[in-house]
Write an enzyme that holds these catalytic residues in place. Structure first.
Site, PDB file in Angstrom:
ATOM      1  N   ASN A   9      12.487   0.933  28.110  1.00 54.01           N
ATOM      2  CA  ASN A   9      11.327   1.561  28.528  1.00 54.01           C
ATOM      3  C   ASN A   9      11.368   2.954  27.700  1.00 54.01           C
ATOM      4  O   ASN A   9      12.320   3.746  28.224  1.00 54.01           O
ATOM      5  CB  ASN A   9      11.135   1.738  30.103  1.00 54.01           C
ATOM      6  CG  ASN A   9      10.337   2.876  30.545  1.00 54.01           C
ATOM      7  OD1 ASN A   9       9.207   3.189  29.775  1.00 54.01           O
ATOM      8  ND2 ASN A   9      10.472   3.170  31.513  1.00 54.01           N
ATOM      9  N   TRP A  10      10.548   3.044  26.847  1.00 54.42           N
ATOM     10  CA  TRP A  10      10.514   4.254  25.897  1.00 54.42           C
ATOM     11  C   TRP A  10       9.998   5.532  26.427  1.00 54.42           C
ATOM     12  O   TRP A  10       9.856   6.384  25.974  1.00 54.42           O
ATOM     13  CB  TRP A  10      10.285   4.008  24.453  1.00 54.42           C
ATOM     14  CG  TRP A  10      10.981   3.109  23.604  1.00 54.42           C
ATOM     15  CD1 TRP A  10      12.188   2.362  23.972  1.00 54.42           C
ATOM     16  CD2 TRP A  10      10.700   2.344  22.524  1.00 54.42           C
ATOM     17  NE1 TRP A  10      12.634   1.424  23.063  1.00 54.42           N
ATOM     18  CE2 TRP A  10      11.602   1.479  22.076  1.00 54.42           C
ATOM     19  CE3 TRP A  10       9.525   2.753  21.381  1.00 54.42           C
ATOM     20  CZ2 TRP A  10      11.952   0.937  20.805  1.00 54.42           C
ATOM     21  CZ3 TRP A  10       9.577   2.023  20.215  1.00 54.42           C
ATOM     22  CH2 TRP A  10      10.868   0.999  19.986  1.00 54.42           C
ATOM     23  N   LYS A  11       9.273   5.257  27.500  1.00 51.69           N
ATOM     24  CA  LYS A  11       8.668   6.283  28.409  1.00 51.69           C
ATOM     25  C   LYS A  11       7.803   7.118  27.398  1.00 51.69           C
ATOM     26  O   LYS A  11       7.201   6.773  26.481  1.00 51.69           O
ATOM     27  CB  LYS A  11       9.623   7.320  29.077  1.00 51.69           C
ATOM     28  CG  LYS A  11      10.652   6.373  29.917  1.00 51.69           C
ATOM     29  CD  LYS A  11      11.372   7.199  30.899  1.00 51.69           C
ATOM     30  CE  LYS A  11      12.370   6.402  31.579  1.00 51.69           C
ATOM     31  NZ  LYS A  11      13.050   7.040  32.743  1.00 51.69           N
ATOM     32  N   HIS A  95       6.454   1.636  38.085  1.00 51.85           N
ATOM     33  CA  HIS A  95       7.537   2.351  37.667  1.00 51.85           C
ATOM     34  C   HIS A  95       7.529   3.632  38.602  1.00 51.85           C
ATOM     35  O   HIS A  95       6.372   4.109  39.151  1.00 51.85           O
ATOM     36  CB  HIS A  95       7.475   2.850  36.368  1.00 51.85           C
ATOM     37  CG  HIS A  95       9.061   3.269  35.835  1.00 51.85           C
ATOM     38  ND1 HIS A  95       9.179   4.460  36.088  1.00 51.85           N
ATOM     39  CD2 HIS A  95       9.926   2.784  35.232  1.00 51.85           C
ATOM     40  CE1 HIS A  95      10.555   4.824  35.548  1.00 51.85           C
ATOM     41  NE2 HIS A  95      10.861   3.741  35.033  1.00 51.85           N
ATOM     42  N   GLU A  97       8.214   6.609  38.288  1.00 54.44           N
ATOM     43  CA  GLU A  97       7.709   7.623  37.821  1.00 54.44           C
ATOM     44  C   GLU A  97       6.081   7.941  38.096  1.00 54.44           C
ATOM     45  O   GLU A  97       5.543   8.875  38.261  1.00 54.44           O
ATOM     46  CB  GLU A  97       8.124   7.886  36.327  1.00 54.44           C
ATOM     47  CG  GLU A  97       9.541   8.346  36.231  1.00 54.44           C
ATOM     48  CD  GLU A  97      10.217   7.982  35.058  1.00 54.44           C
ATOM     49  OE1 GLU A  97       9.601   7.663  33.800  1.00 54.44           O
ATOM     50  OE2 GLU A  97      11.656   8.032  34.897  1.00 54.44           O
ATOM     51  N   GLU A 167      15.060  -0.842  40.700  1.00 49.61           N
ATOM     52  CA  GLU A 167      15.215   0.483  40.340  1.00 49.61           C
ATOM     53  C   GLU A 167      15.316   1.643  41.344  1.00 49.61           C
ATOM     54  O   GLU A 167      14.269   2.037  41.576  1.00 49.61           O
ATOM     55  CB  GLU A 167      14.139   0.820  39.211  1.00 49.61           C
ATOM     56  CG  GLU A 167      14.178  -0.193  37.959  1.00 49.61           C
ATOM     57  CD  GLU A 167      13.477   0.677  36.738  1.00 49.61           C
ATOM     58  OE1 GLU A 167      14.191   0.614  35.756  1.00 49.61           O
ATOM     59  OE2 GLU A 167      12.462   1.422  36.865  1.00 49.61           O
ATOM     60  N   GLY A 173      17.443   8.019  35.205  1.00 48.33           N
ATOM     61  CA  GLY A 173      17.785   9.194  34.456  1.00 48.33           C
ATOM     62  C   GLY A 173      18.618  10.199  35.159  1.00 48.33           C
ATOM     63  O   GLY A 173      18.646  11.491  34.641  1.00 48.33           O
ATOM     64  N   SER A 213      20.073   4.242  35.057  1.00 46.45           N
ATOM     65  CA  SER A 213      21.087   4.938  34.386  1.00 46.45           C
ATOM     66  C   SER A 213      22.123   3.649  33.820  1.00 46.45           C
ATOM     67  O   SER A 213      23.318   3.870  33.825  1.00 46.45           O
ATOM     68  CB  SER A 213      21.813   5.758  35.150  1.00 46.45           C
ATOM     69  OG  SER A 213      20.979   6.870  35.313  1.00 46.45           O
ATOM     70  N   GLY A 234      16.154   3.055  30.415  1.00 49.67           N
ATOM     71  CA  GLY A 234      15.350   4.160  29.978  1.00 49.67           C
ATOM     72  C   GLY A 234      16.098   4.808  28.743  1.00 49.67           C
ATOM     73  O   GLY A 234      16.032   4.325  27.439  1.00 49.67           O
ATOM     74  N   GLY A 235      16.682   5.766  29.112  1.00 50.18           N
ATOM     75  CA  GLY A 235      17.434   6.841  28.272  1.00 50.18           C
ATOM     76  C   GLY A 235      18.290   5.916  27.327  1.00 50.18           C
ATOM     77  O   GLY A 235      18.227   6.109  26.034  1.00 50.18           O
TER      78      GLY A 235
HETATM   79  C1  PEP Z   1      13.900   3.624  33.701  1.00 47.02           C
HETATM   80  O1  PEP Z   1      12.873   4.339  33.152  1.00 47.02           O
HETATM   81  O2  PEP Z   1      13.096   2.572  34.070  1.00 47.02           O
HETATM   82  C2  PEP Z   1      15.186   3.928  33.802  1.00 47.02           C
HETATM   83  C3  PEP Z   1      16.063   2.809  34.328  1.00 47.02           C
HETATM   84  O3  PEP Z   1      15.602   4.837  33.197  1.00 47.02           O
HETATM   85  P1  PEP Z   1      17.019   5.384  32.817  1.00 47.02           P
HETATM   86  O4  PEP Z   1      17.651   3.922  32.103  1.00 47.02           O
HETATM   87  O5  PEP Z   1      17.092   6.456  32.006  1.00 47.02           O
HETATM   88  O6  PEP Z   1      17.669   5.581  33.915  1.00 47.02           O
END
Ligand code: PEP
Length: 250
Positions: A9-11, A95, A97, A167, A173, A213, A234-235
């Site tokens: 997920n490149w957000k 999601h 967010e 999640e 994050g 994470s 994500g990251g």
């Molecule tokens: C996400 O955005 O779905 C996510 C899991 O982010 P991260 O891996 O950065 O925690």
């Protein structure tokens, strides 16, 4: 046997050229990850060009959200049809967010899921509890409610194509991931719930991803568990090295 899905997920990161470059790097190594399905979800502005870049490679493309209406006066929104037209096959829905900052509710998650399915997009439905809810021992109730509502009115054949991403909000994050035991407990509960809503065939075939994470260092301990069928990342998906290292760990 469920094929593992490693989804990035490149957000709201990466401009056009950066997205294409990352897609190219991932595609170049994709052949060595044949047992795993790889997916990247760039921003809308990069969707079509990333899909074009990945044409002929096994790496799939997804959008990060969609509107439930087909078209109309909905400034800022994007439809399933536009996502398909850009070359994507998946879409992330609900999601945390979106839930936290953009008024996503269980009801809109359900509407979006129905629309995605109608448009033959594979929905990745995100569920997860906040830290306060976990501390109050509400995790299983919250996640089962979110899951139940997401699938309301969705027939079995459609449910069977969906992916769920567990999640925990407190892990996204933050650098703090759920322990394998915490994640497995929730994943097993979701699978049992899906079995009750539909049947064991749907539940056994459904991919339930962990997100929060996930990184190369913790991926193996999470991805080796019975009910964890991949990751929504994500990251660590913003660099080919770490994304591919997670894929290798599965
Ligand atoms: C996400 O955005 O779905 C996510 C899991 O982010 P991260 O891996 O950065 O925690």
């Amino acid at each position: 046997m469920r094929k593992k899905l490693i989804a990035g997920n490149w957000k709201m990161f990466k401009k056009l050229g950066e997205s294409q470059a990352l897609a190219r790097e991932i595609a170049a190594a994709a052949g060595s990850h044949g047992k795993v399905e790889l997916l990247v979800c760039p921003t809308y502005t990069s969707l079509a060009s990333v899909a074009e870049t990945l044409k002929g490679s096994p790496v799939k493309v997804g959008a990060q959200d969609l509107h439930w209406e087909e078209q109309g006066a909905f400034t800022g929104k994007i439809s399933w049809d536009m996502i398909k037209d850009a070359g994507a096959d998946y879409v992330i829905i609900g999601h945390s967010e979106q839930r936290t900052y953009f008024h996503e509710t269980d009801e809109t998650v359900n509407k979006k899921t129905r629309t995605a399915l109608k448009g033959k997009l594979v929905p990745i439905i995100c569920v997860g509890e906040t830290l306060a809810q976990r501390d109050a021992n509400q995790t299983l109730d919250i996640v089962s409610n979110q899951t139940r509502k997401a699938f309301e009115g969705i027939p079995k054949a459609d449910a069977a194509v969906c992916v769920i991403a567990y999640e925990p909000v407190w892990a996204i994050g933050t650098g703090r991931n759920a322990t394998p035991e915490q994640a497995q407990e929730v994943h097993a509960m979701i699978r049992k719930l899906v079995s009750g809503l539909y049947d064991s065939g749907v539940a056994d075939g459904m991919r339930i991803l962990y997100g929060g994470s996930m990184k190369p260092e913790n991926a193996k301990s999470l991805l080796s568990l019975a009910d964890i069928d991949g990751g929504l990342i994500g990251g660590a998906s913003l660099k080919a090295d770490s994304f591919l290292a997670i894929a290798a760990a599965s």
